[in-house]
Design an enzyme around this catalytic site. Structure first.
Site, PDB file in Angstrom:
ATOM      1  N   CYS A 245       0.850  -1.192   0.000  1.00  0.00           N
ATOM      2  CA  CYS A 245       0.000   0.000   0.000  1.00  0.00           C
ATOM      3  C   CYS A 245       0.892   1.251   0.000  1.00  0.00           C
ATOM      4  CB  CYS A 245      -0.908   0.012   1.229  1.00  0.00           C
ATOM      5  SG  CYS A 245      -1.822   1.560   1.386  1.00  0.00           S
TER       6      CYS A 245
ATOM      7  N   CYS B 219       0.456   3.433   3.355  1.00  0.00           N
ATOM      8  CA  CYS B 219       0.850   2.961   4.680  1.00  0.00           C
ATOM      9  C   CYS B 219       2.288   3.410   4.937  1.00  0.00           C
ATOM     10  CB  CYS B 219       0.759   1.436   4.759  1.00  0.00           C
ATOM     11  SG  CYS B 219      -0.883   0.832   5.207  1.00  0.00           S
TER      12      CYS B 219
ATOM     13  N   HIS C 143      -4.402   1.631   7.940  1.00  0.00           N
ATOM     14  CA  HIS C 143      -4.963   1.237   6.646  1.00  0.00           C
ATOM     15  C   HIS C 143      -6.488   1.165   6.643  1.00  0.00           C
ATOM     16  CE1 HIS C 143      -4.384  -0.406   2.612  1.00  0.00           C
ATOM     17  NE2 HIS C 143      -5.337  -1.279   2.879  1.00  0.00           N
TER      18      HIS C 143
ATOM     19  N   HIS D  57      -6.511   2.402   0.901  1.00  0.00           N
ATOM     20  CA  HIS D  57      -6.214   3.155   2.129  1.00  0.00           C
ATOM     21  C   HIS D  57      -7.008   4.466   2.116  1.00  0.00           C
ATOM     22  CE1 HIS D  57      -2.933   3.913   5.280  1.00  0.00           C
ATOM     23  NE2 HIS D  57      -3.763   4.941   5.346  1.00  0.00           N
TER      24      HIS D  57
ATOM     25  N   HIS E 240      -8.497   7.901   1.887  1.00  0.00           N
ATOM     26  CA  HIS E 240      -7.885   9.182   1.541  1.00  0.00           C
ATOM     27  C   HIS E 240      -8.881  10.022   0.765  1.00  0.00           C
ATOM     28  CE1 HIS E 240      -7.361   6.794  -2.145  1.00  0.00           C
ATOM     29  NE2 HIS E 240      -7.242   7.929  -2.806  1.00  0.00           N
TER      30      HIS E 240
HETATM   31 ZN   LIG Z   1      -2.478   1.405   3.626  1.00  0.00          ZN
END
Ligand SMILES: [Zn+2]
Ligand SMILES: [Zn+2]
Length: 298
Positions: A33, A36, A75, A126, A128
């Site tokens: 990811c 992360c 996450h 993730h 955002h």
């Molecule tokens: Zn992540």
């Protein structure tokens, strides 16, 4: 390379960036990811609560900007379920970035949004959001601006408006009178405020709570992590009399049924919606009130 072109038939602008095809798809993946914390990721190893950076695969370069806001180093920290304190921090990042980007006179509009879920185009799982600072006025905002020239349609209640889910001194949640999507909702400040940076601390705190309760209402009703677009409409040009709002646009038109943008919507920009705002109000309001009351008592 990014190219802006204006449609000779409508004068609407589009942004072309073929490099965006190269952006990674990690929806649903944890390993690798890019948001992360860790060596070689986009957020690096410096500890953070909320991270903001320039999108590697932007829709615009200067003039204009595309920024990514990573909500948390964790996450699975969904905006709808983080603490109110953390949600407030995220709102402050949006406010600070709005204030900073507004200083650039070539920027015509600043839109804060989240694509929640891969079904609405989130390419990285993730949680955002994004900030687009447009070097032109987006077509939708252009049309809306005209309606705010003489009076504010969100302050003047003789204008047609949809039913409410709730209202208090600071905000109201309204089903739009003429929605574009079946379960669309607006979160509107009661005060006439043009952009995020004008909100008070009290408005922000309550705004965070209500935003979270709206999304949890959808998740409860649809029975899953609802795919939706959440967008802040605001006006950063000093001359305007605009009134900001959050727009919530889930893509579902019922449990397990998706509202696809099809012939009328894609070809004509003419939306056909499968239910009335009154039905949406009567369906969502009891769920919203339950979630809202539970939180008050905790
Ligand atoms: Zn992540
Ligand atoms: Zn107003």
């Amino acid at each position: 390379m990014i190219v802006l072109r204006q449609d000779p038939l409508t004068e609407e602008w589009v942004s072309l960036n073929a490099d965006r095809q190269e952006r990674p798809l990690t929806a649903g993946r944890l390993m690798g990811c890019p948001f992360c914390p860790g060596e070689g990721t986009e957020v690096g190893t410096v500890p953070f609560d909320v991270a903001v950076f320039e999108n590697k695969f932007p829709a615009f370069h200067a003039p204009g900007a595309s920024e990514v806001v990573v909500y948390s180093p964790h996450h699975h920290d969904d905006l709808a379920y983080v603490s109110v304190e953390h949600g407030t921090l995220i709102w402050h990042v949006w406010m600070d970035r709005t204030k900073a980007l507004m200083q650039d006179a070539s920027i015509q509009a600043i839109v804060v949004f989240e694509n929640r879920g891969s079904k609405v185009g989130a390419s990285i799982a993730h949680p955002h959001g994004q900030i687009y600072a447009y070097p032109y006025i987006p077509p939708r905002l252009q049309r809306e601006r005209q309606q705010f020239l003489s009076t504010c349609p969100l302050c003047h209640f003789h204008e047609p408006h949809g039913p409410y889910i709730m209202a208090n001194d600071l905000w109201r949640i309204e089903v739009p009178y003429a929605p574009r999507m079946p379960y669309q909702l607006w979160l509107v400040p009661q005060r006439h405020v043009a952009h995020l940076a004008e909100l008070t601390e009290e408005e922000v705190g309550e705004g965070v709570r209500l935003m979270q309760h709206i999304v949890r209402t959808y998740d409860t009703y649809f029975g899953l992590r609802t795919a939706l677009v959440m967008a802040l409409y605001q006006e950063v040009q000093k001359s305007s009399a605009y009134h900001l709002r959050w727009d919530f646009l889930p893509i579902d038109r019922g449990q397990g049924k998706i509202k696809y943008l099809a012939g009328s919507e894609l070809a004509m920009d003419a939306f056909v919606v499968d239910m009335t705002p009154e039905f949406v109000q009567s369906t969502l309001e009891p769920i919203f009130q339950r979630i809202h009351q539970e939180k008050r008592m905790n």
